[in-house]
Scaffold this active site. Structure first.
Site, PDB file in Angstrom:
ATOM      1  N   GLY B  43       0.968  -1.183  -0.002  1.00 30.97           N
ATOM      2  CA  GLY B  43       0.068   0.107  -0.025  1.00 30.97           C
ATOM      3  C   GLY B  43       0.914   1.244  -0.122  1.00 30.97           C
ATOM      4  NE  ARG B 331     -11.577  11.672  10.345  1.00 28.03           N
ATOM      5  CZ  ARG B 331     -10.796  11.139   9.355  1.00 28.03           C
ATOM      6  NH1 ARG B 331      -9.946   9.874   9.850  1.00 28.03           N
ATOM      7  NH2 ARG B 331     -10.790  11.298   8.307  1.00 28.03           N
ATOM      8  CG  LEU B 441      -3.948   9.261   2.767  1.00 30.11           C
ATOM      9  CD1 LEU B 441      -4.532  10.252   1.708  1.00 30.11           C
ATOM     10  CD2 LEU B 441      -3.970   7.871   2.259  1.00 30.11           C
TER      11      LEU B 441
HETATM   12  C1  FAD Z   1     -12.452   4.776   3.084  1.00 30.52           C
HETATM   13  C2  FAD Z   1     -11.113   5.370   3.712  1.00 30.52           C
HETATM   14  C3  FAD Z   1     -10.994   6.600   3.242  1.00 30.52           C
HETATM   15  C4  FAD Z   1      -9.778   7.256   3.964  1.00 30.52           C
HETATM   16  N1  FAD Z   1      -9.292   8.578   3.583  1.00 30.52           N
HETATM   17  C5  FAD Z   1      -8.355   9.028   4.045  1.00 30.52           C
HETATM   18  C6  FAD Z   1      -7.851  10.231   3.847  1.00 30.52           C
HETATM   19  O1  FAD Z   1      -8.583  11.079   2.970  1.00 30.52           O
HETATM   20  N2  FAD Z   1      -6.768  10.730   4.453  1.00 30.52           N
HETATM   21  C7  FAD Z   1      -5.678   9.701   5.061  1.00 30.52           C
HETATM   22  O2  FAD Z   1      -4.970  10.396   5.558  1.00 30.52           O
HETATM   23  N3  FAD Z   1      -6.164   8.667   5.340  1.00 30.52           N
HETATM   24  C8  FAD Z   1      -7.408   8.216   4.988  1.00 30.52           C
HETATM   25  N4  FAD Z   1      -7.863   6.893   5.106  1.00 30.52           N
HETATM   26  C9  FAD Z   1      -6.956   5.994   5.942  1.00 30.52           C
HETATM   27  C10 FAD Z   1      -5.626   5.505   4.976  1.00 30.52           C
HETATM   28  O3  FAD Z   1      -6.178   5.443   3.758  1.00 30.52           O
HETATM   29  C11 FAD Z   1      -4.958   4.183   5.521  1.00 30.52           C
HETATM   30  O4  FAD Z   1      -4.587   4.304   6.808  1.00 30.52           O
HETATM   31  C12 FAD Z   1      -3.551   3.880   4.689  1.00 30.52           C
HETATM   32  O5  FAD Z   1      -3.967   4.027   3.575  1.00 30.52           O
HETATM   33  C13 FAD Z   1      -3.179   2.625   5.146  1.00 30.52           C
HETATM   34  O6  FAD Z   1      -1.865   2.701   4.310  1.00 30.52           O
HETATM   35  P1  FAD Z   1      -1.091   1.171   4.497  1.00 30.52           P
HETATM   36  O7  FAD Z   1       0.195   1.267   3.526  1.00 30.52           O
HETATM   37  O8  FAD Z   1      -0.648   1.301   6.048  1.00 30.52           O
HETATM   38  O9  FAD Z   1      -1.876   0.174   4.234  1.00 30.52           O
HETATM   39  P2  FAD Z   1      -2.759  -0.412   3.166  1.00 30.52           P
HETATM   40  O10 FAD Z   1      -2.996   0.534   2.208  1.00 30.52           O
HETATM   41  O11 FAD Z   1      -4.017  -1.129   3.898  1.00 30.52           O
HETATM   42  O12 FAD Z   1      -1.950  -1.629   2.517  1.00 30.52           O
HETATM   43  C14 FAD Z   1      -1.585  -3.001   3.189  1.00 30.52           C
HETATM   44  C15 FAD Z   1      -0.930  -3.734   2.248  1.00 30.52           C
HETATM   45  O13 FAD Z   1      -0.436  -4.983   2.818  1.00 30.52           O
HETATM   46  C16 FAD Z   1      -0.690  -6.163   2.408  1.00 30.52           C
HETATM   47  N5  FAD Z   1      -0.910  -7.296   3.276  1.00 30.52           N
HETATM   48  C17 FAD Z   1      -1.722  -7.169   4.215  1.00 30.52           C
HETATM   49  N6  FAD Z   1      -1.607  -8.141   4.950  1.00 30.52           N
HETATM   50  C18 FAD Z   1      -0.786  -9.100   4.311  1.00 30.52           C
HETATM   51  C19 FAD Z   1      -0.211 -10.387   4.510  1.00 30.52           C
HETATM   52  N7  FAD Z   1      -0.530 -11.066   5.535  1.00 30.52           N
HETATM   53  N8  FAD Z   1       0.330 -10.886   3.575  1.00 30.52           N
HETATM   54  C20 FAD Z   1       0.878 -10.255   2.354  1.00 30.52           C
HETATM   55  N9  FAD Z   1       0.281  -8.953   2.223  1.00 30.52           N
HETATM   56  C21 FAD Z   1      -0.438  -8.414   3.163  1.00 30.52           C
HETATM   57  C22 FAD Z   1      -1.867  -5.482   1.330  1.00 30.52           C
HETATM   58  O14 FAD Z   1      -1.949  -6.498   0.035  1.00 30.52           O
HETATM   59  C23 FAD Z   1      -1.484  -4.319   0.991  1.00 30.52           C
HETATM   60  O15 FAD Z   1      -0.715  -4.335  -0.011  1.00 30.52           O
HETATM   61  C24 FAD Z   1      -8.851   6.633   4.777  1.00 30.52           C
HETATM   62  C25 FAD Z   1      -9.211   5.005   4.892  1.00 30.52           C
HETATM   63  C26 FAD Z   1     -10.389   4.357   4.376  1.00 30.52           C
HETATM   64  C27 FAD Z   1     -10.925   3.073   4.815  1.00 30.52           C
END
Ligand code: FAD
Ligand code: SF4
Lengths: 256, 636
Positions: B43, B331, B441
């Site tokens: 992500g 929030r 983000l």
């Molecule tokens: C609807 C929504 C709207 C949002 N809007 C905002 C916003 O406007 N502004 C803001 O700042 N934040 C926002 N957020 C929060 C933000 O989007 C997330 O917190 C953030 O994108 C998380 O990013 P990340 O890279 O940590 O994880 P993620 O994007 O969840 O990525 C997780 C990754 O890990 C992989 N993965 C997970 N478990 C495993 C496993 N066991 N084995 C292999 N791969 C695995 C998945 O395949 C994926 O690639 C929003 C969240 C939601 C739900």
């Protein structure tokens, strides 16, 4: 909002593995009009599991029409009968009681079926890897406001960048062409000042990869635009063609 | 009880990160490719990390259970990303962003980390623009900003209502470039099911190939987890269907402490639940609160249509109670107030929903202006509900959205297992007890682009590594463990479906470990979860085989983990005898019904060490507030 349940007959494509022969299987359902199409499939699966039967494999993730994971051909149309939405955004209120609904995977040589309704779209990743990026390393880039970009150009680039990589354009095309998908990415970067240095190289590399992966040619029937959930316009294909011709004229030729 | 070493660098807060970067050891460029780095998750956090580490020359192996990195849950973020650019000249600064984030987090985050986050926020925007991210712009061609809950300045950058998509596609393109260059090898459709620790160092992972069912082993010099949050423990949440806790939970069981598990964010603006077969809750971006006004009827059980409720009968409760922040309160406050008015019976039709009304904004600015700002959000709303928000107010209700808790990490983003780093939503680092909008983000990209490239290098340069092979006993043992677990799940052949267990757990969590918690409810939750867990292992029915794509099996493993994590969340909430941010204990509130912290006794991060399911040891990291004075949060 809600109303009485709809009684529907589903004919769902079941296929055990990439090589095996698939067939339609019938399911009778009674579903709330407020339910989404995928929630209806969830319910069928829950019942199948309760009867110790293998559930229907289909893919989805965000269920908000943005991740591009879901994608079913419903009554012959990728993402179903309503324009400009992904399968996960389709709600049952758009169907009539007593209807028969055909559910199939996206079909294309470049998208082999994995199981039932799930297909392998990794060919799209390969096209992006071939050149769908701006080559900048992390750090050492100019201030974000150093290069002004007009509101109109930014908006147009955004319209192209809105592609969710679902593959409906390919599934809708009788030639399985990926021109809309590729055109959208090429356009986004061709419009932006940051995309200029690699403009020609990019389009050549992406087109070469697209051809290599077995996507067909575009014969201008525009079925892709009609089925695209994000309304990506065929103008992107026109721009892709122009970019490609211009690049070829200058040809720097693409590294392998 | 041991204390945790957060490794916060010495010196004034403005120079901590700069000095630290200077003091970190570097890996010789020629040696970088000799180091294998595993990045799990692609992500925002994982893709940016994998791409940046690849660019530096490390040999990166990236894993995702998705078919493509572009599908990660980050793609769904709508509203925007914060940065302290002060392009609007409205008084923003790194210090103000830092201040707002610490205060917004209700003084339960580590100051030094938050300051660094604010500091690198500006680089993120530069980076994304250079990658071709089409942010919204003003007529003069410069970047546009909007404001978001919990801030009085306009510092949020956005790309229509699809900011997460555009940022992720930016990171995905950088990652794709490195895959093309051969510095990153991408393993998609692989689910990490165990962490391999050898001689106290994280040295590899065990994954299941989701297509073939094969269990595979991979080794490395360091492992980076960026696997997202765990809101799906509630079953219904705004997270993508497949978001889950398995990677961090299995790492937790191998020694990584889990910090502040009870800090969950319930987002105020989501679509209300429509029925039993509902699969997820859709978020309506909080940016809507910029122009939408939140209200309910003053009368209990009012079943009139919105347009038939006269102004005099409307209660704009956020504007009334919080005049200076109004509809833009953080929030947790907005959510709790919605619950409160609905519990009083004043929700829409007396049920669970409040109005979010755009009619004033449309009258003031014109429909076109509203369309430009929120067009796609309004469309999403209409496709789901069949109602047109330009004409009738939206109906919204809070839903689980984000988990501030996660694996404990030090300043270098390293967990309590040496060589295991955790980024993005998966760690606990920057948001304390409540995350401000548009900050996730920012954090994910800060961790991936600008922190881990430095701190990981230092770890590699300062440790000696024995050579490991996936054929050695430690790997084989963990592989066997994973195989056994898969076989066990398939062999129970009980009567209840996986979803049935997940929904039951979700109901317990929502009712007793949700927006408002109390001692009695939490104790009940703990015993109910224990019981449900026992039942799961006796009565779950996982159909199909382990030799091919089996989505039921995937979900079963994740639910098994939630059944342990849920208990830890409840225990953590029970132990924390105070209210702070997203953790609201009914016993601890001010006379006005606001969260009442107990700084004397609970000014710490609670990091839990796993003993066995249902048994944890608590470690405390004391939090110091030198720069933002501890105060009762007030948004009045
Ligand atoms: C609807 C929504 C709207 C949002 N809007 C905002 C916003 O406007 N502004 C803001 O700042 N934040 C926002 N957020 C929060 C933000 O989007 C997330 O917190 C953030 O994108 C998380 O990013 P990340 O890279 O940590 O994880 P993620 O994007 O969840 O990525 C997780 C990754 O890990 C992989 N993965 C997970 N478990 C495993 C496993 N066991 N084995 C292999 N791969 C695995 C998945 O395949 C994926 O690639 C929003 C969240 C939601 C739900
Ligand atoms: S162009 Fe449209 S149909 Fe094709 S992949 Fe992109 S979003 Fe899907």
């Amino acid at each position: 909002m809600s109303g009485t349940n709809l009684n529907l007959k589903l004919k769902v494509w079941r296929q055990a593995s990439p090589k095996s022969v698939g067939a339609f299987v019938d399911y009778q359902v009674s579903v709330s009009p407020d339910s989404s199409f995928l929630e209806m499939l969830d319910e069928i699966n829950n019942n199948l599991e309760k009867n110790n039967q293998d559930p229907i494999v289909f893919e989805s993730d965000c269920r908000e029409g943005i991740c591009g994971t879901c994608g079913l051909v419903i009554n012959g149309q990728p993402h179903g009968p309503i324009p400009r939405i992904a399968t996960c955004q389709l709600h049952m209120r758009n169907f009539k009681d007593g209807e028969t609904i055909y559910v199939e995977p996206f079909r294309a040589t470049a998208f082999p079926v994995i199981k039932d309704l799930a297909v392998d779209r990794s060919a799209f990743d390969k096209i992006i890897q071939a050149g769908g990026y701006i080559s900048v390393n992390t750090g050492g880039v100019p201030d974000a406001n150093e290069i002004p970009i007009s509101k109109e150009i930014a908006a147009e680039a955004f319209d192209s960048a809105a592609c969710i990589g679902c593959g409906a354009c390919v599934a809708a095309c009788k030639n399985s062409s990926a021109m809309l998908f590729v055109g959208a990415k090429v356009s986004q970067f061709a419009l932006l000042p940051q995309g200029q240095p690699e403009r020609e190289k990019r389009v050549e590399a992406m087109i070469a990869k697209m051809d290599e992966l077995g996507f067909g040619a575009c014969s201008n029937t525009y079925a892709c635009e009609a089925e695209c959930p994000k309304g990506i316009s065929v103008k992107n294909i026109a721009r892709l063609n122009r970019e490609f011709v211009k690049a070829k004229l200058k040809s720097q030729n693409v590294e392998a | 009880m041991s204390t945790l070493d957060s490794k916060i660098p010495a010196g004034p807060i403005e120079s901590k990160w700069t000095n630290h970067k200077f003091n970190l050891k570097l890996v010789n460029p020629a040696n970088k490719r000799k180091y294998d780095i595993i990045v799990v998750g692609t992500g925002l956090a994982g893709a940016s990390a994998a791409a940046s580490l690849g660019e530096l020359g490390y040999n990166v192996k990236a894993f995702s259970f998705h078919d493509s990195p572009r599908r990660a849950h980050s793609i769904a973020a709508q509203g925007g990303i914060n940065a302290a650019k002060n392009y609007q000249n409205d008084g923003d600064s790194i210090f103000r962003l830092f201040y707002d984030t610490v205060k917004g987090g209700d003084f339960r985050a580590r100051e030094a980390n938050v300051y660094r986050l604010a500091e690198v926020s500006n680089n993120i925007i530069d980076q994304c623009v250079a990658q071709g991210v089409p942010f919204a712009r003003e007529y003069g061609g410069l970047l546009d900003n909007r404001s978001f809950g919990g801030a009085q300045v306009s510092r949020t950058f956005y790309a229509r209502g699809q900011t997460g998509q555009q940022l992720l596609l930016g990171a995905y393109s950088a990652l794709s470039r490195q895959i093309h260059a051969g510095t990153v090898k991408m393993y998609s459709r692989r689910e990490m099911l165990d962490l391999v620790v050898i001689d106290g160092l994280a040295r590899g992972i065990v994954v299941r190939n989701l297509i073939t069912g094969e269990i595979e082993k991979y080794s490395a010099h360091a492992v980076v987890l960026a696997t997202g949050g765990y809101s799906n423990v509630f079953f219904l949440s705004t997270n993508a269907m497949n978001s889950n806790a398995t990677a961090i939970w299995r790492a937790h069981k191998r020694g990584a402490f889990f910090a502040n598990p009870c800090y969950t964010q319930i987002h105020p603006t989501c679509l209300p639940v429509h029925g039993d077969n509902q699969s997820k809750l859709t978020l309506m971006s909080e940016s809507l609160r910029n122009d939408g006004r939140v209200w309910v009827s003053k009368i209990k059980g009012d079943t009139r249509k919105a347009k038939d409720i006269p102004e005099t009968d409307r209660d704009y409760y956020l504007e009334r109670k919080y005049p200076s922040f109004g509809n833009l309160t953080p929030r947790d406050i907005a959510s709790r107030n919605a619950k409160e008015v609905c519990d009083e019976g004043r929700g829409v039709n007396g049920g669970h929903g409040v109005f979010l009304d755009f009619s004033d904004a449309i009258n003031r600015l014109g429909q076109k202006a509203i369309e430009e700002k929120y067009g796609n959000l309004f469309e999403i709303y209409e496709t789901i509900t069949g109602e047109n928000p330009y004409q009738v107010p939206m109906k919204i209700y809070p839903a689980p959205h984000y988990t501030m808790g996660g694996l404990w990490v030090d300043y270098n983003l390293m967990s309590s297992v040496n060589g295991l780093f955790v980024l993005g939503e998966a760690n606990f680092s920057d948001h304390g007890a409540n995350r401000l909008g548009a900050s996730a983000l920012m954090q994910g990209l800060a961790d991936g682009y600008f922190v881990i490239p430095y701190t990981l290098g230092n770890y590699l340069a300062t440790n000696k590594f024995s050579s490991v092979s996936v054929d050695q006993d430690e790997f084989k043992k963990d592989e066997q463990g994973v195989n056994d677990l898969v076989k066990r799940l398939l062999s129970i052949k009980g009567k209840r479906t996986v979803d049935d267990f997940h929904k039951t757990l979700g109901r317990i969590m929502w009712n007793k470990v949700g927006m408002a918690r109390n001692e009695k409810g939490l104790k009940e939750a703990i015993s109910e979860i224990k019981e449900l867990r026992e039942e799961f292992w006796k009565d779950v029915n996982v159909v199909g085989s382990d030799k091919d794509l089996n989505q039921t099996l995937e979900r079963a493993g994740r639910v098994a983990d939630y059944l342990e994590l849920g208990e830890l969340m409840a225990s953590d909430a029970l132990h924390r005898n105070e209210s702070c941010g997203g953790h609201f204990r009914e016993e601890y509130q001010t006379e006005e019904g606001e969260a009442k912290r107990d700084d004397e006794n609970y000014r710490y991060a609670a990091a839990w060490e796993f003993q066995e399911a249902g048994k944890w040891d608590l470690h405390k990291e004391q939090l110091e507030f030198e720069y933002v004075k501890l105060s009762q949060r007030s948004y009045k």
